[in-house]
Motif scaffolding. Structure first.
Motif, PDB file in Angstrom:
ATOM      1  N   SER A   1       0.742  -1.057   0.038  1.00  0.00           N
ATOM      2  CA  SER A   1       0.011  -0.150  -0.220  1.00  0.00           C
ATOM      3  C   SER A   1       1.049   1.193  -0.069  1.00  0.00           C
ATOM      4  CB  SER A   1      -0.971  -0.133   1.173  1.00  0.00           C
ATOM      5  OG  SER A   1      -0.266   0.050   2.326  1.00  0.00           O
ATOM      6  N   TYR A   2       2.240   1.213   0.553  1.00  0.00           N
ATOM      7  CA  TYR A   2       3.097   2.343   0.539  1.00  0.00           C
ATOM      8  C   TYR A   2       3.441   2.769  -0.835  1.00  0.00           C
ATOM      9  CZ  TYR A   2       3.155   1.862   5.635  1.00  0.00           C
ATOM     10  OH  TYR A   2       2.977   1.792   7.027  1.00  0.00           O
ATOM     11  N   GLN A   3       3.740   1.712  -1.541  1.00  0.00           N
ATOM     12  CA  GLN A   3       4.034   1.645  -2.859  1.00  0.00           C
ATOM     13  C   GLN A   3       3.011   2.385  -3.731  1.00  0.00           C
ATOM     14  OE1 GLN A   3       6.287  -1.520  -4.673  1.00  0.00           O
ATOM     15  NE2 GLN A   3       5.882  -0.487  -6.560  1.00  0.00           N
ATOM     16  N   ARG A   4       1.822   1.874  -3.575  1.00  0.00           N
ATOM     17  CA  ARG A   4       0.652   2.717  -4.594  1.00  0.00           C
ATOM     18  C   ARG A   4       0.573   3.842  -3.901  1.00  0.00           C
ATOM     19  NH1 ARG A   4      -1.657  -2.615  -3.351  1.00  0.00           N
ATOM     20  NH2 ARG A   4      -2.633  -1.942  -1.321  1.00  0.00           N
ATOM     21  N   ARG A   5       0.704   4.214  -2.617  1.00  0.00           N
ATOM     22  CA  ARG A   5       0.674   5.670  -2.108  1.00  0.00           C
ATOM     23  C   ARG A   5       1.740   6.709  -2.911  1.00  0.00           C
ATOM     24  NH1 ARG A   5       1.909   7.628   4.147  1.00  0.00           N
ATOM     25  NH2 ARG A   5       1.684   9.874   3.725  1.00  0.00           N
ATOM     26  N   MET A   6       2.841   6.138  -2.863  1.00  0.00           N
ATOM     27  CA  MET A   6       3.860   6.849  -3.576  1.00  0.00           C
ATOM     28  C   MET A   6       3.731   7.281  -4.970  1.00  0.00           C
ATOM     29  SD  MET A   6       8.068   5.992  -3.550  1.00  0.00           S
ATOM     30  CE  MET A   6       8.050   4.781  -4.702  1.00  0.00           C
ATOM     31  N   GLU A   7       2.882   6.004  -5.543  1.00  0.00           N
ATOM     32  CA  GLU A   7       2.694   6.047  -7.100  1.00  0.00           C
ATOM     33  C   GLU A   7       1.399   7.185  -7.392  1.00  0.00           C
ATOM     34  OE1 GLU A   7       1.801   2.156  -7.866  1.00  0.00           O
ATOM     35  OE2 GLU A   7       3.733   1.465  -8.394  1.00  0.00           O
ATOM     36  N   ARG A   8       0.744   7.409  -6.357  1.00  0.00           N
ATOM     37  CA  ARG A   8      -0.283   8.354  -6.415  1.00  0.00           C
ATOM     38  C   ARG A   8       0.134   9.844  -6.330  1.00  0.00           C
ATOM     39  NH1 ARG A   8      -3.381   4.565  -3.205  1.00  0.00           N
ATOM     40  NH2 ARG A   8      -2.809   5.744  -1.328  1.00  0.00           N
ATOM     41  N   ASP A   9       1.369   9.945  -5.133  1.00  0.00           N
ATOM     42  CA  ASP A   9       1.827  11.089  -4.844  1.00  0.00           C
ATOM     43  C   ASP A   9       2.618  11.640  -6.097  1.00  0.00           C
ATOM     44  OD1 ASP A   9       0.453  10.951  -2.526  1.00  0.00           O
ATOM     45  OD2 ASP A   9       2.102  10.466  -1.450  1.00  0.00           O
ATOM     46  N   GLY A  10       3.054  11.051  -6.929  1.00  0.00           N
ATOM     47  CA  GLY A  10       4.137  11.646  -7.956  1.00  0.00           C
ATOM     48  C   GLY A  10       4.396  10.622  -9.004  1.00  0.00           C
TER      49      GLY A  10
ATOM     50  N   TYR B   1       7.158   6.681   2.980  1.00  0.00           N
ATOM     51  CA  TYR B   1       6.961   5.559   2.033  1.00  0.00           C
ATOM     52  C   TYR B   1       7.212   4.248   2.404  1.00  0.00           C
ATOM     53  CZ  TYR B   1       5.387   9.526  -0.961  1.00  0.00           C
ATOM     54  OH  TYR B   1       4.655  10.809  -1.354  1.00  0.00           O
ATOM     55  N   ARG B   2       8.075   4.133   3.642  1.00  0.00           N
ATOM     56  CA  ARG B   2       8.575   2.855   3.759  1.00  0.00           C
ATOM     57  C   ARG B   2       9.236   2.124   2.766  1.00  0.00           C
ATOM     58  NH1 ARG B   2       6.661   5.247   7.725  1.00  0.00           N
ATOM     59  NH2 ARG B   2       5.896   4.443   9.595  1.00  0.00           N
ATOM     60  N   LEU B   3      10.402   2.761   2.065  1.00  0.00           N
ATOM     61  CA  LEU B   3      10.999   2.109   1.065  1.00  0.00           C
ATOM     62  C   LEU B   3      12.095   1.029   1.278  1.00  0.00           C
ATOM     63  CD1 LEU B   3      11.889   6.079  -0.378  1.00  0.00           C
ATOM     64  CD2 LEU B   3      10.693   4.285  -1.691  1.00  0.00           C
ATOM     65  N   GLY B   4      12.451   1.016   2.488  1.00  0.00           N
ATOM     66  CA  GLY B   4      13.056  -0.240   2.809  1.00  0.00           C
ATOM     67  C   GLY B   4      12.387  -1.525   2.671  1.00  0.00           C
ATOM     68  N   TRP B   5      11.051  -1.393   3.025  1.00  0.00           N
ATOM     69  CA  TRP B   5      10.321  -2.385   2.998  1.00  0.00           C
ATOM     70  C   TRP B   5       9.751  -2.725   1.495  1.00  0.00           C
ATOM     71  CZ3 TRP B   5       8.823  -6.581   5.773  1.00  0.00           C
ATOM     72  CH2 TRP B   5       8.901  -6.388   7.267  1.00  0.00           C
ATOM     73  N   ILE B   6       9.508  -1.794   0.746  1.00  0.00           N
ATOM     74  CA  ILE B   6       9.112  -1.882  -0.536  1.00  0.00           C
ATOM     75  C   ILE B   6      10.161  -2.620  -1.212  1.00  0.00           C
ATOM     76  CG2 ILE B   6       8.607  -0.675  -2.706  1.00  0.00           C
ATOM     77  CD1 ILE B   6       7.280   1.561  -1.141  1.00  0.00           C
ATOM     78  N   LEU B   7      11.467  -2.185  -1.236  1.00  0.00           N
ATOM     79  CA  LEU B   7      12.452  -2.535  -2.088  1.00  0.00           C
ATOM     80  C   LEU B   7      12.891  -4.136  -1.505  1.00  0.00           C
ATOM     81  CD1 LEU B   7      14.984   0.320  -2.677  1.00  0.00           C
ATOM     82  CD2 LEU B   7      12.965  -0.673  -3.995  1.00  0.00           C
ATOM     83  N   TYR B   8      12.674  -4.423  -0.288  1.00  0.00           N
ATOM     84  CA  TYR B   8      12.891  -5.752   0.403  1.00  0.00           C
ATOM     85  C   TYR B   8      11.720  -6.671  -0.314  1.00  0.00           C
ATOM     86  CZ  TYR B   8      13.187  -9.525   3.584  1.00  0.00           C
ATOM     87  OH  TYR B   8      13.161 -10.937   4.173  1.00  0.00           O
ATOM     88  N   LEU B   9      10.668  -6.328  -0.597  1.00  0.00           N
ATOM     89  CA  LEU B   9       9.476  -7.124  -1.452  1.00  0.00           C
ATOM     90  C   LEU B   9      10.165  -7.566  -2.912  1.00  0.00           C
ATOM     91  CD1 LEU B   9       5.967  -5.787  -0.157  1.00  0.00           C
ATOM     92  CD2 LEU B   9       7.471  -7.813   0.810  1.00  0.00           C
ATOM     93  N   HIS B  10      10.646  -6.460  -3.211  1.00  0.00           N
ATOM     94  CA  HIS B  10      10.934  -6.502  -4.672  1.00  0.00           C
ATOM     95  C   HIS B  10      12.034  -7.667  -4.500  1.00  0.00           C
ATOM     96  CE1 HIS B  10       8.969  -3.574  -7.431  1.00  0.00           C
ATOM     97  NE2 HIS B  10       8.705  -3.039  -6.169  1.00  0.00           N
ATOM     98  N   ASP B  11      12.965  -7.619  -3.659  1.00  0.00           N
ATOM     99  CA  ASP B  11      14.055  -8.519  -3.521  1.00  0.00           C
ATOM    100  C   ASP B  11      13.554 -10.124  -3.408  1.00  0.00           C
ATOM    101  OD1 ASP B  11      16.387 -10.058  -3.217  1.00  0.00           O
ATOM    102  OD2 ASP B  11      17.223  -8.746  -1.399  1.00  0.00           O
ATOM    103  N   LEU B  12      12.438 -10.067  -2.491  1.00  0.00           N
ATOM    104  CA  LEU B  12      11.926 -11.351  -2.060  1.00  0.00           C
ATOM    105  C   LEU B  12      11.196 -12.260  -3.198  1.00  0.00           C
ATOM    106  CD1 LEU B  12      10.150 -11.175   1.443  1.00  0.00           C
ATOM    107  CD2 LEU B  12      12.310 -12.600   0.858  1.00  0.00           C
ATOM    108  N   ALA B  13      10.658 -11.251  -3.934  1.00  0.00           N
ATOM    109  CA  ALA B  13       9.960 -11.837  -5.417  1.00  0.00           C
ATOM    110  C   ALA B  13      11.143 -12.365  -6.016  1.00  0.00           C
ATOM    111  CB  ALA B  13       9.174 -10.857  -5.995  1.00  0.00           C
ATOM    112  N   ASP B  14      11.913 -11.620  -6.490  1.00  0.00           N
ATOM    113  CA  ASP B  14      13.213 -12.189  -7.007  1.00  0.00           C
ATOM    114  C   ASP B  14      13.993 -13.324  -6.598  1.00  0.00           C
ATOM    115  OD1 ASP B  14      15.064 -11.545  -9.398  1.00  0.00           O
ATOM    116  OD2 ASP B  14      16.541 -11.886  -7.758  1.00  0.00           O
ATOM    117  N   CYS B  15      14.029 -13.510  -5.318  1.00  0.00           N
ATOM    118  CA  CYS B  15      14.665 -14.645  -4.659  1.00  0.00           C
ATOM    119  C   CYS B  15      13.623 -15.910  -4.893  1.00  0.00           C
ATOM    120  CB  CYS B  15      14.682 -14.407  -3.265  1.00  0.00           C
ATOM    121  SG  CYS B  15      15.954 -13.218  -2.700  1.00  0.00           S
TER     122      CYS B  15
END
Length: 405
Positions: free
Chosen positions: A219-228, A330-344
Motif C-alpha cells: 500500500s505504501y508503494q501505491r501511495r507513492m505512485e499516487r503522490d508523484g 513511504y517505507r522504501l526499505g520494505w518496498i525494495l525488500y519485497l522486490h528482492d523477495l520476489a526475485d529470490c
C-alpha cells in the motif's frame, strides 16, 4: 617476478614454543598439499586470474564471491584509503600435478610499529578464502602452517571480519590455535540471516498476505505512485554508462540517508574510490557471473532509495540498503525488500545474509542471529607474542584491543 620456491618439509613447532620466522616467497609441503606464496605490489595481484577461475568453478557456493576481481578491485581502489600498504600475498594450496585446491589472499597494514597481514577483500560479507571441500582438512592444515612460518618477529596475522559458520573457516582457526597458542579472538556482532524464503511466486504472495508489514508495504508503494512519478528500476547486468549512473544514484541516496549525520558510519558508495571499486568488480565479476541485483527507487526523477545485493548460488548478500530520509513515510526499505523477495522466489535463493546491525529491526524481515562476527589475531612469534596473547586475555585490555580493531 615471483619469489623462488623453497622446499620446507619440516614439521610444525611444538605448541607453546615460538615459531621461526619464514620469509615470503616459499613453498611448504605436507604431502600431498604444497603452499606457494606469491607477492603482489602497488595494489596489484599476481596475474593468475585464469587459474583462479578454474579453481573457483569447483568451490562451494558460499565461496563464489571470492573471485580474482573481488580482491584485485579492493587492492587497487580501496585498500590505500584504509591505511593498507598496497602489498599483498597469495597463498596457493596445490595438490598432485600442481592442481590448485585453495587460494588465500592477504594484504599488509602497518599500525604503530607492528605489521599486520590480514585477509584481503571488502569487509562485507565476512572475509574468507577459496578451499575445495573434498580437500578441506589438508588445505586448512597446510595454510595454517604456511601462515605461521611466514610470520616475522614483528608481524601479526589478522582474520577479520570473520565468522566460523562455514567449515573451512572454522578449521583454519582451529589449526592456527592448535599450532601457535598465540591467538586471541575478539567478538564483534552476530551476522543476521533470513532463511526459509519463499521458493515460488505463489509462496511469495502467500507470505505477503500473512505478514502485516509486508502487505502494508504494497500500500505504501501505491501511495507513492499516487503522490508523484514513482519508478523502481531493477539492475542485473548494467555496464558502462548504465552502471556508472546506477552507482551515482546509490551515492546520491547515501548522502541524504542517516549515514550523512553519523560520524562513525561507513558509506559504501560516496567516495570516488568506492565508485571506482564497484565499477571494477561489477564489470569484471558480478555482471559476467550474474551475481548482481540492485533496486533503485526514483520519485519525480530523483533517486530516493536503493537495495544492493550480490548472489552466490542459493545465498544472497544484502550489501547495502538506504533511503533518503525525506521520504521515510513511504517505507522504501520494505518496498525494495519485497522486490528482492520476489526475485529470490524465482531464482532459488534460500537465505539472505543481512550483515550485522539491529536485530529488532531486521527480525521483522525474517532475520535471525547466526554466527558471531569476530576478529582473530595471531600475535608475533617469540616471547613478545606469547606475552601479547596473555595480556589480551585480561578483560580491560581485551576491551581496549577490541575497540581498536
Amino acid at each position: 617476478m615471483n619469489p623462488p620456491a623453497v622446499d620446507s618439509h619440516h614439521p610444525s613447532a611444538p605448541s607453546g614454543l615460538p615459531d621461526a620466522p619464514h620469509p615470503a616467497g616459499t613453498v611448504t609441503h605436507d604431502t600431498p598439499i604444497s603452499v606457494e606464496i606469491l607477492e603482489g605490489r602497488n595494489g596489484t595481484l599476481p596475474d593468475i586470474e585464469h587459474e583462479w577461475v578454474e579453481c573457483l568453478r569447483n568451490a562451494p557456493e558460499h565461496q563464489q564471491l571470492f573471485g580474482y576481481h573481488w580482491y584485485s578491485a579492493w587492492l587497487q581502489h580501496l585498500a590505500r584509503e584504509d591505511e593498507w600498504s598496497g602489498e599483498a600475498r597469495l597463498l596457493l594450496a596445490r595438490g598432485s600435478g600442481k592442481r590448485l585446491l585453495g587460494i588465500l589472499a592477504l594484504a599488509k597494514r602497518c599500525f604503530r610499529g607492528a605489521v599486520f597481514w590480514g585477509l584481503a577483500g571488502y569487509y562485507q560479507p565476512h572475509r574468507g578464502y577459496v578451499c575445495l571441500a573434498e580437500h578441506r582438512a589438508a588445505v586448512c592444515a597446510a595454510f595454517a602452517r604456511a601462515l605461521l612460518k611466514m610470520q616475522g618477529l614483528r608481524e601479526c596475522l589478522r582474520l577479520g571480519p570473520y565468522d566460523t559458520a562455514f567449515p573451512e573457516r572454522r578449521l583454519l582457526v582451529e589449526e592456527l590455535a592448535r599450532r601457535s597458542r598465540r591467538m586471541s579472538a575478539f567478538n564483534l556482532e552476530p551476522t543476521i540471516v533470513a532463511r526459509d524464503l519463499p521458493q515460488s511466486l505463489e509462496a511469495y504472495d502467500e507470505m505477503v498476505r500473512n505478514h502485516s508489514s509486508m502487505w502494508r508495504a504494497r500500500s505504501y508503494q501505491r501511495r507513492m505512485e499516487r503522490d508523484g512519478d514513482a519508478e523502481i528500476r531493477h539492475y542485473q547486468r548494467p555496464l558502462g554508462e548504465e552502471l556508472r549512473g546506477m552507482l551515482a544514484d546509490c551515492a546520491a541516496v547515501e548522502r541524504k540517508s542517516w549515514l550523512a549525520s553519523d560520524a562513525e558510519a561507513r558509506p559504501r558508495f560516496v567516495s570516488p574510490a568506492s565508485q571506482r571499486y564497484w565499477e571494477h568488480v561489477c564489470t569484471k565479476q558480478f555482471v559476467p557471473q550474474n551475481q548482481l541485483n540492485v533496486w533503485v527507487a526514483h520519485f519525480n526523477g530523483a533517486p530516493v532509495a536503493f537495495r544492493f545485493t550480490v548472489t552466490t548460488g542459493s545465498i544472497r548478500y544484502a550489501i547495502a540498503n538506504q533511503f533518503d530520509q525525506r521520504f521515510e513515510r513511504y517505507r522504501l526499505g520494505w518496498i525494495l525488500y519485497l522486490h528482492d523477495l520476489a526475485d529470490c522466489a524465482t531464482r532459488g535463493v534460500r537465505s539472505i545474509d543481512m550483515g550485522t546491525g539491529k536485530l529488532s529491526y531486521k527480525a521483522h524481515r525474517g532475520g535471525r542471529e547466526a554466527a558471531m562476527n569476530q576478529v582473530f589475531v595471531v600475535w608475533p612469534p617469540g616471547p613478545v607474542g606469547h606475552l601479547a596473547a596473555a595480556l589480551a586475555a585480561f578483560a580491560p585490555i581485551h576491551r581496549r584491543i577490541r575497540r581498536r580493531i
